[in-house]
Design a protein around this motif. Structure first.
Motif, short mmCIF file in Angstrom:
data_model
loop_
_atom_site.label_atom_id
_atom_site.label_comp_id
_atom_site.label_asym_id
_atom_site.label_seq_id
_atom_site.Cartn_x
_atom_site.Cartn_y
_atom_site.Cartn_z
N LEU A 72 77.22 60.64 24.43
CA LEU A 72 78.28 60.71 23.43
C LEU A 72 78.01 61.78 22.39
O LEU A 72 78.94 62.34 21.79
CB LEU A 72 78.41 59.33 22.75
N PHE A 73 76.74 62.10 22.16
CA PHE A 73 76.36 63.06 21.12
C PHE A 73 75.94 64.41 21.71
O PHE A 73 75.26 65.19 21.07
CB PHE A 73 75.21 62.49 20.29
N ALA A 74 76.34 64.67 22.95
CA ALA A 74 75.93 65.90 23.63
C ALA A 74 76.55 67.14 23.00
O ALA A 74 77.59 67.07 22.33
CB ALA A 74 76.30 65.83 25.11
N SER A 75 75.93 68.28 23.23
CA SER A 75 76.45 69.55 22.73
C SER A 75 77.25 70.29 23.79
O SER A 75 77.91 71.28 23.49
CB SER A 75 75.30 70.44 22.25
N GLY A 76 77.21 69.82 25.01
CA GLY A 76 77.93 70.48 26.09
C GLY A 76 77.95 69.62 27.33
O GLY A 76 77.55 68.45 27.31
N GLY A 77 78.43 70.19 28.43
CA GLY A 77 78.51 69.43 29.66
C GLY A 77 78.51 70.34 30.88
O GLY A 77 78.65 71.56 30.76
N GLU A 78 78.37 69.74 32.05
CA GLU A 78 78.33 70.46 33.32
C GLU A 78 79.75 70.66 33.84
O GLU A 78 80.52 69.71 34.00
CB GLU A 78 77.51 69.67 34.34
N ASP A 79 80.11 71.91 34.11
CA ASP A 79 81.45 72.24 34.58
C ASP A 79 81.62 71.78 36.03
O ASP A 79 80.94 72.26 36.93
CB ASP A 79 81.67 73.75 34.47
N LEU A 80 82.54 70.86 36.24
CA LEU A 80 82.89 70.43 37.61
C LEU A 80 84.24 70.98 38.04
O LEU A 80 84.50 71.08 39.24
CB LEU A 80 82.93 68.90 37.68
N ARG A 81 85.06 71.38 37.10
CA ARG A 81 86.40 71.87 37.44
C ARG A 81 86.34 73.18 38.22
O ARG A 81 87.07 73.34 39.22
CB ARG A 81 87.22 72.06 36.17
N THR A 82 85.48 74.09 37.78
CA THR A 82 85.44 75.40 38.45
C THR A 82 85.05 75.27 39.91
O THR A 82 85.78 75.76 40.79
CB THR A 82 84.48 76.35 37.70
N PRO A 83 83.92 74.64 40.24
CA PRO A 83 83.61 74.51 41.67
C PRO A 83 84.65 73.69 42.43
O PRO A 83 84.93 73.97 43.60
CB PRO A 83 82.24 73.83 41.68
#
Length: 358
Positions: A295-306
């Motif tokens: 919940l307090f992350a600064s970013g995330g792993e892109d799943l949309r592009t792949p």
């Protein structure tokens, strides 16, 4: 101690796919899916009006995951161990056609709980259709039953009556047990904690008080604004005697208390004063398709592009499992030891609450 990226147990929905497990030994069991970044409220602790005014540009439609994309990713998360899915926003009931997404998710074998978090204003007109589509439960955010405080905390001129109408409609549609979430902020709504408890006491609806959290970077959070969970418990206990009861399931975020007179229960979520990160099994899928592990992350792993570039299920599963296996998040437990600035002196950036639904 580092753990392998997969559990030896297999997912019932696909016995060939092992469960994902993170670096601290926590399984992936819950998925929160944000279906929109838009909201009809402007709560100061989430989307303050001075920033998210009429000129603010939300994500254009092409950047949002389609329902088909969400369904595919949800299926892969279920194959990775997810058993519970919660639909969030922004305000999820603003997403057109939401019942069709619920119906798609309801077809996934292995999902045993489909829930939705909403501010409740649009719930009365949609509850029955959502239930027919396969939604099982709703959690309604309600920071006050007092009109003036409600409007101050929602940043809008709505009356709380609309929320209560939505709660009634949800109950009539069988979307229960209904949980009511109230964020408690010192000097704003903490004076009505006991009165709000009385409103829901004996109704079968479960009120949960939440310590005001430092989610995102825009709410000017200050520890002095936090009313500790123990203080909340003492206030209610002084009027309506309480006794603690065991959690309903492993990793439950709220500490449960029942009224000694048998008239129901109340919960308190203490992520600031008594963190519970050690049992966290929740992943979050943002509106534009990022996998966020805290919940307090600064970013995330892109799943949309792949996903849109034609990645296979196996490739996407590997990306999900790999991201989860590297997860060491336990922000709330480390909060007091962390600085709120980066090494270059700028404030640390965290994903805003409306992007990941709390």
């Amino acid at each position: 101690m580092p753990c392998p990226s997969v559990d030896v147990s297999m997912n019932d929905s696909n016995p060939t796919t092992p469960h994902a497990i993170d670096a601290l030994g926590r399984n992936l069991r819950d998925l929160r899916i944000s279906v929109t970044d838009r909201c009809n409220f402007r709560c100061p602790y989430c989307m303050p009006e001075e920033i998210y005014g009429e000129s603010y540009r939300f994500l254009p439609k092409p950047q949002l995951l389609t329902f088909e994309e969400i369904h595919r990713l949800a299926r892969l998360f279920v194959e990775s161990g997810v058993e519970k899915i919660r639909i969030t926003g922004g305000e999820p009931l603003l997403r057109h056609g939401l019942p069709s997404l619920i119906a798609q998710i309801a077809t996934l074998q292995g999902v045993r709980d489909i829930a939705l978090t909403t501010n409740g204003v649009l719930l009365a007109r949609q509850a029955a259709e959502l239930a027919d589509a396969g939604l099982q439960r709703v959690t309604v955010s309600l920071d006050s039953h007092e009109p003036d405080v409600f409007q101050k905390m929602s940043g809008r001129s709505f009356a709380p009556d609309a929320v209560f109408e939505g709660i009634d409609a949800a109950e009539a549609a069988g979307l229960g047990p209904i949980k009511i979430n109230c964020v408690v902020q010192r000097g704003v709504n903490d004076h009505q904690v006991v009165d709000l408890a009385e409103v829901f006491k004996g109704t079968g609806r479960i009120l949960r008080f939440i310590e005001y959290m430092d989610v995102g970077t825009l709410n000017q959070w200050d520890l002095g604004d936090v009313v500790p969970a123990e203080d909340i418990r003492k206030r209610i206990h002084a009027r309506f005697p309480l006794e603690e009861v065991p959690p309903s399931y492993s990793g439950e975020v709220a500490t449960r208390f029942r009224y000694r007179d048998g008239s129901g229960e109340v919960g308190i979520i203490s992520s600031v004063t008594k963190p519970f990160c050690g049992a966290c099994t929740r992943a979050r899928l943002t509106t534009e398709g990022r996998l966020v592990t805290c919940l307090f992350a600064s970013g995330g792993e892109d799943l949309r592009t792949p996903l849109r570039e034609g990645a296979s299920d196996a490739e996407l599963l590997a990306r999900i499992a790999g991201t989860w296996s590297r997860r060491t998040d336990r922000y709330s437990e480390e909060r007091s030891h962390q600085s709120d600035t980066a090494t270059d002196g700028r404030p640390l950036q965290k994903i805003e609450m409306y992007e990941i639904g709390g």
